[in-house]
Design a protein around this motif. Structure first.
Motif, short mmCIF file in Angstrom:
data_model
loop_
_atom_site.label_atom_id
_atom_site.label_comp_id
_atom_site.label_asym_id
_atom_site.label_seq_id
_atom_site.Cartn_x
_atom_site.Cartn_y
_atom_site.Cartn_z
N SER A 1 51.75 35.88 30.56
CA SER A 1 51.38 36.39 29.24
C SER A 1 50.36 37.52 29.40
N GLN A 2 50.10 38.23 28.32
CA GLN A 2 49.12 39.32 28.35
C GLN A 2 47.73 38.78 28.72
N ASP A 3 47.37 37.61 28.18
CA ASP A 3 46.08 37.01 28.50
C ASP A 3 45.98 36.66 29.98
N GLN A 4 47.07 36.16 30.56
CA GLN A 4 47.09 35.82 31.98
C GLN A 4 46.94 37.08 32.84
N ARG A 5 47.64 38.16 32.43
CA ARG A 5 47.54 39.42 33.18
C ARG A 5 46.12 39.98 33.09
N ARG A 6 45.50 39.89 31.91
CA ARG A 6 44.13 40.38 31.75
C ARG A 6 43.16 39.56 32.61
N ALA A 7 43.35 38.25 32.63
CA ALA A 7 42.48 37.38 33.44
C ALA A 7 42.64 37.69 34.93
N GLU A 8 43.88 37.93 35.35
CA GLU A 8 44.12 38.26 36.76
C GLU A 8 43.48 39.60 37.12
N THR A 9 43.62 40.59 36.24
CA THR A 9 43.02 41.90 36.50
C THR A 9 41.50 41.77 36.59
N ARG A 10 40.94 41.05 35.67
CA ARG A 10 39.48 40.84 35.67
C ARG A 10 39.02 40.18 36.98
N ALA A 11 39.72 39.12 37.38
CA ALA A 11 39.36 38.40 38.61
C ALA A 11 39.51 39.30 39.83
N ARG A 12 40.55 40.10 39.88
CA ARG A 12 40.77 40.98 41.04
C ARG A 12 39.67 42.04 41.12
N LEU A 13 39.28 42.58 39.98
CA LEU A 13 38.22 43.58 39.98
C LEU A 13 36.88 42.98 40.41
N ILE A 14 36.58 41.77 39.94
CA ILE A 14 35.34 41.11 40.33
C ILE A 14 35.34 40.80 41.82
N ASP A 15 36.45 40.29 42.35
CA ASP A 15 36.54 39.99 43.77
C ASP A 15 36.36 41.26 44.62
N ALA A 16 37.02 42.34 44.20
CA ALA A 16 36.91 43.60 44.95
C ALA A 16 35.48 44.12 44.90
N ALA A 17 34.84 44.03 43.74
CA ALA A 17 33.46 44.48 43.61
C ALA A 17 32.53 43.66 44.48
N ALA A 18 32.70 42.34 44.51
CA ALA A 18 31.85 41.47 45.32
C ALA A 18 31.93 41.89 46.79
N ASP A 19 33.13 42.12 47.26
CA ASP A 19 33.31 42.51 48.66
C ASP A 19 32.71 43.89 48.94
#
Length: 198
Positions: free
Chosen positions: A3-21
């Motif tokens: 769903s759109q909410d799932q895609r938004r949550a995945e994008t958010r998580a990927r950006l946070i993980d990339a930023a942390a690294d």
């Protein structure tokens, strides 16, 4: 299909993980919003849409790390007193682990956030709230542990939490540069002293 909410949550998580690294390895100021988006396999527009920019991403990262830090710290005081030394050693090991990229970068990221917060008022306030929340949750855990173990704390739970967090982070910093000089045994003994167990 997600769903759109799932895609938004995945994008958010990927950006946070990339930023942390990236923030941990290169430093907040050395990393562009474009580099974070590229590492997350997302667009810069997605980063701005979710976080408003790199500062907003850093604030979101603070919240994620607050929850993780509090969970790791509290886990050590939820066990029976018979296993306290092992639990204290496990807390220190969790803060200093370098067996994976996330573990190795945690302390670097923590210091990067602290330095940025010390220089940027917009980050200082949420960072201070983050530490206050971690201390409050740790104080609650310490209070519960002391009551269950029948060991009165020498200071208030709030003051004890400040000292415990200071020992853990201070020792973890020293361990990062010179691991043999900062043995887990000495850290555990220091924590036991704070808890009035010597």
């Amino acid at each position: 299909m997600p769903s759109q909410d799932q895609r938004r949550a995945e994008t958010r998580a990927r950006l946070i993980d990339a930023a942390a690294d990236l923030f941990a390895r290169k430093g907040f100021h050395a990393v562009s919003a474009e580099a974070v988006a590229e590492a997350a396999d997302r667009t810069t527009g997605a980063l701005y849409n979710h976080f408003g920019g790199k500062e907003g991403l850093l604030l979101a990262l603070l919240e994620v790390w607050k929850e993780q830090a509090a969970a790791e710290l509290l886990a050590g005081f939820e066990e029976e007193i018979t296993g306290l030394d092992e639990r204290l050693a496990a807390i220190f090991a969790a803060l200093t682990r370098q067996d994976d990229d996330r573990g190795a970068s945690w302390l670097l990221l923590e210091m990067e956030l602290w330095l940025h917060g010390a220089r940027a008022p917009a980050i200082a306030e949420p960072l201070a709230r983050r530490y206050a929340d971690v201390r409050a949750r740790l104080a609650e855990g310490l209070s519960g542990w002391a009551e269950a173990a029948g060991v009165p704390l020498r200071r208030s739970p709030e003051e004890t939490a400040v000292a415990v967090l200071g020992v853990l982070i201070g020792c973890a910093l020293q361990h990062r540069l010179d691991p043999p000089a900062v043995e887990a045994r000495a850290v555990v003994e220091s924590l036991r002293d704070l808890l009035g167990l010597h």
